[in-house]
Scaffold this motif. Sequence first.
Motif, PDB file in Angstrom:
ATOM      1  N   TYR A 123       0.842  -1.206   0.000  1.00 59.49           N
ATOM      2  CA  TYR A 123       0.000   0.000   0.000  1.00 59.49           C
ATOM      3  C   TYR A 123       0.872   1.249   0.000  1.00 59.49           C
ATOM      4  CZ  TYR A 123      -3.280  -3.618   1.383  1.00 59.49           C
ATOM      5  OH  TYR A 123      -4.007  -4.763   1.426  1.00 59.49           O
ATOM      6  N   ASN A 124       1.505   1.492  -1.136  1.00 57.79           N
ATOM      7  CA  ASN A 124       2.313   2.699  -1.290  1.00 57.79           C
ATOM      8  C   ASN A 124       2.164   3.186  -2.721  1.00 57.79           C
ATOM      9  OD1 ASN A 124       4.561   1.134  -2.766  1.00 57.79           O
ATOM     10  ND2 ASN A 124       4.491   0.126  -0.769  1.00 57.79           N
ATOM     11  N   THR A 125       2.530   4.400  -2.940  1.00 55.96           N
ATOM     12  CA  THR A 125       2.294   5.025  -4.247  1.00 55.96           C
ATOM     13  C   THR A 125       3.567   5.158  -5.075  1.00 55.96           C
ATOM     14  OG1 THR A 125       2.570   7.212  -3.246  1.00 55.96           O
ATOM     15  CG2 THR A 125       0.330   6.319  -3.372  1.00 55.96           C
ATOM     16  N   SER A 126       4.666   4.603  -4.617  1.00 56.25           N
ATOM     17  CA  SER A 126       5.919   4.721  -5.356  1.00 56.25           C
ATOM     18  C   SER A 126       6.679   3.405  -5.299  1.00 56.25           C
ATOM     19  CB  SER A 126       6.778   5.849  -4.788  1.00 56.25           C
ATOM     20  OG  SER A 126       7.138   5.571  -3.449  1.00 56.25           O
ATOM     21  N   ARG A 127       7.684   3.303  -6.126  1.00 59.67           N
ATOM     22  CA  ARG A 127       8.565   2.138  -6.140  1.00 59.67           C
ATOM     23  C   ARG A 127       9.997   2.660  -6.194  1.00 59.67           C
ATOM     24  NH1 ARG A 127       5.578  -1.311 -10.973  1.00 59.67           N
ATOM     25  NH2 ARG A 127       3.452  -1.035 -10.216  1.00 59.67           N
ATOM     26  N   ASP A 128      10.617   2.729  -5.050  1.00 62.35           N
ATOM     27  CA  ASP A 128      11.973   3.274  -4.938  1.00 62.35           C
ATOM     28  C   ASP A 128      12.731   2.518  -3.864  1.00 62.35           C
ATOM     29  OD1 ASP A 128      10.125   6.013  -5.413  1.00 62.35           O
ATOM     30  OD2 ASP A 128      11.900   5.845  -6.688  1.00 62.35           O
ATOM     31  N   GLY A 129      14.009   2.347  -4.110  1.00 62.59           N
ATOM     32  CA  GLY A 129      14.895   1.769  -3.120  1.00 62.59           C
ATOM     33  C   GLY A 129      16.273   2.381  -3.254  1.00 62.59           C
ATOM     34  N   ILE A 130      16.926   2.701  -2.129  1.00 61.40           N
ATOM     35  CA  ILE A 130      18.218   3.376  -2.177  1.00 61.40           C
ATOM     36  C   ILE A 130      18.982   3.092  -0.893  1.00 61.40           C
ATOM     37  CG2 ILE A 130      17.421   5.542  -1.149  1.00 61.40           C
ATOM     38  CD1 ILE A 130      19.101   7.030  -3.225  1.00 61.40           C
ATOM     39  N   PHE A 131      20.312   3.084  -0.978  1.00 61.93           N
ATOM     40  CA  PHE A 131      21.108   2.945   0.241  1.00 61.93           C
ATOM     41  C   PHE A 131      22.215   4.000   0.235  1.00 61.93           C
ATOM     42  CE2 PHE A 131      23.678   0.507  -2.651  1.00 61.93           C
ATOM     43  CZ  PHE A 131      24.969   0.512  -2.147  1.00 61.93           C
TER      44      PHE A 131
END
Length: 696
Positions: free
Chosen positions: A224-232
Amino acid sequence: MDISILFLFLLCLLKTPSLSSSKTLDILRASSLSVEKPADALVSANGEFSAGFFPVGDNAFCFSIWFTRSSAPTVVWMANRDDPVDGKGSELSLLGDGKLILTNSVGISVWTTRTPVPASLDASKLQLQLLNTGNLVLHNSDPSVIIWQSFDSPTDTLLPQQALTRISSLVSKKSQADYSSGYYKLYFDNDNVLRLLHQGLTISSLYWPAPWFDDPGQAGRSRYNTSRDGIFNVSGYFLSSDHFEFRAADFGEVIPRRLTIDSDGNLRLYSLQVNSSRDWVVTWQALSGPCQVHGVCGPNSVCSYDHASGRRCDCIPGFKMEDPTDWSFGCTPEFNISCSQMNESSFVQLAHVEFYGSDIAAPLNRSLQGCEQECQKSCACVGFQFKFIGDVGQYSCYPKYMLLNGRRTPNFEGDLYLRLPKGTSLFDNKTASDDDEPRLRCIREVSKQVRRTYENKTVKLLLWFATAVGGLEVICVLLVLFFLFRTDIHSDPAEQGYLLTSRFRRFSFAELRKATKGFSEVVGRGAGGTVYKGVLPDQRVCAIKRLNEANQGEAEFLAEVNTIGRLNHMNLIEIWGFCAEGKHRLLVYEYMEHGSLAKNLSSNIALDWEKRFEIAVGTAKGLAYLHEECLEWVLHCDVKPQNILLYSDNYLPKVADFGLSKLLNRSELDHSSFSKMRGTRGYMAPEVALQSSHHI
């Protein structure tokens, strides 16, 4: 801490460092990098990264970015990983329209950027620069205006400050030595959850987070989120929009790091040891058990792991390895159980062995015997998974139609019962153990031995094309020479194998002599020549008319051949070919089994009035065609019973012998060209008789 604040904090780290101190490639000074100049590469200002042509095989190079300060160069990005170029003439160019293009030795593009340069920017000031972050950036001397960057299209590795988005993914290498795209992928699925996928040649399956979770929330994920992002970040902290997060074991230290999906299917975070070794160490990994990765050992095989020998694959009893060099193909059966032999099979127990997926059904609370009966009823069932769940006090039964993603772990409390034929050495009513199965080579050892030798696909295609064209040219030249040679031999158009106006073939005199057995069987004689019965090489029975040389010369012969060749009517004799060899002139006709009308009128064969009427009508139709329907006005000149042949049980007629015919155009109403009598007296055409009377 609110997740949006964490994201804001991480994105702030994306601030671009100074660009002034690193080597750049620009239109004004040097617009290309050549594979033949290894030193001609881009280097980041801090010296940690280089960009240039990286060797990936024998005479094979990919334009890449790699760590330079590790103990061995470590590739973190590739432009053309699946289509390498060769070591002569290949180059990366920065074009005037702002596009980067990678070409091979024959100048064909194998990779290019497609981001257009805004019209407001000056294309002559474009620069390609490698930043301290490992990001290769195409800009217009303004750090804030990025036209293209390598961070937007990762291969198998993420670097600190590089985001994984809905349109990007990480794809593993095929092996440690093969840099082409492998079978494992890290990406955001359509439900916004970050997942690991095994994407084999024929079968695909998700294996992280654990696929048996009905809801990603059971694995701590949120869809249930409106974005698709991943970062470190540089400290070793990763956060994605589905609430997945982790910290490196050495979290807090600002050192070089990389997040890589390895060729074995596991996702790992590596940290570079800054001491003298300069080696990479794993500081986090997605799966603790190496056998949790799907597709490792292929169908009908089991993955196991121990600290002494590492991960290995074994075929289950009754199966053999399909490809000794590649475990991903799995194992094939050494037996066959047909549907008619379902009751002639039994089961062997494989303790602590689990095969995930490919369930036929999941019957509720079946005992071991009941589960076995469920499998016996289905022709497709190859075995069943059975387990007693002590917490709820019930059994789980899963009949399988395929055996995929197999692994053996001591902490798995269930067993697999493998279906095998009775009465064979494969089944001995014992429980299979580790010692019963042959130990095969570890997949990691096999992968180190396999190194793909790349070839320039474009050059190979061009070579094949050139070879094909060259071969075609040689064939064409030989054909032309052959026909020229044939034409030179038969310079007289009358002696060619085929006449332009006819639809029949030319025979040699030797062929027709053989067909008639030396002209032994005479079936008719006339003023023009003798007719013989013959059999052609294709077994067709024919009538061969051998013309008298004294009575009919070449001119009359060719006239008859051309005339009959242009005619086509059911009541006209069909000619199949001719011979014009030296002084020999012969015609090959279809054979009329009942002979001529004259022969039948003089024989004892009763031709009733109905048959005679049909013969007369058929003959008239043939003559009418000659006079009125064919393209030229044809006079037979010799219509007599001997030249009317009969065929079939109904004695249907066909008009024959056009050797004395005369061709006239329809416009030639003047018949003065008939200068001499033609045909047999009493049977001449009226036109000839009338014309002849004018000359008497």
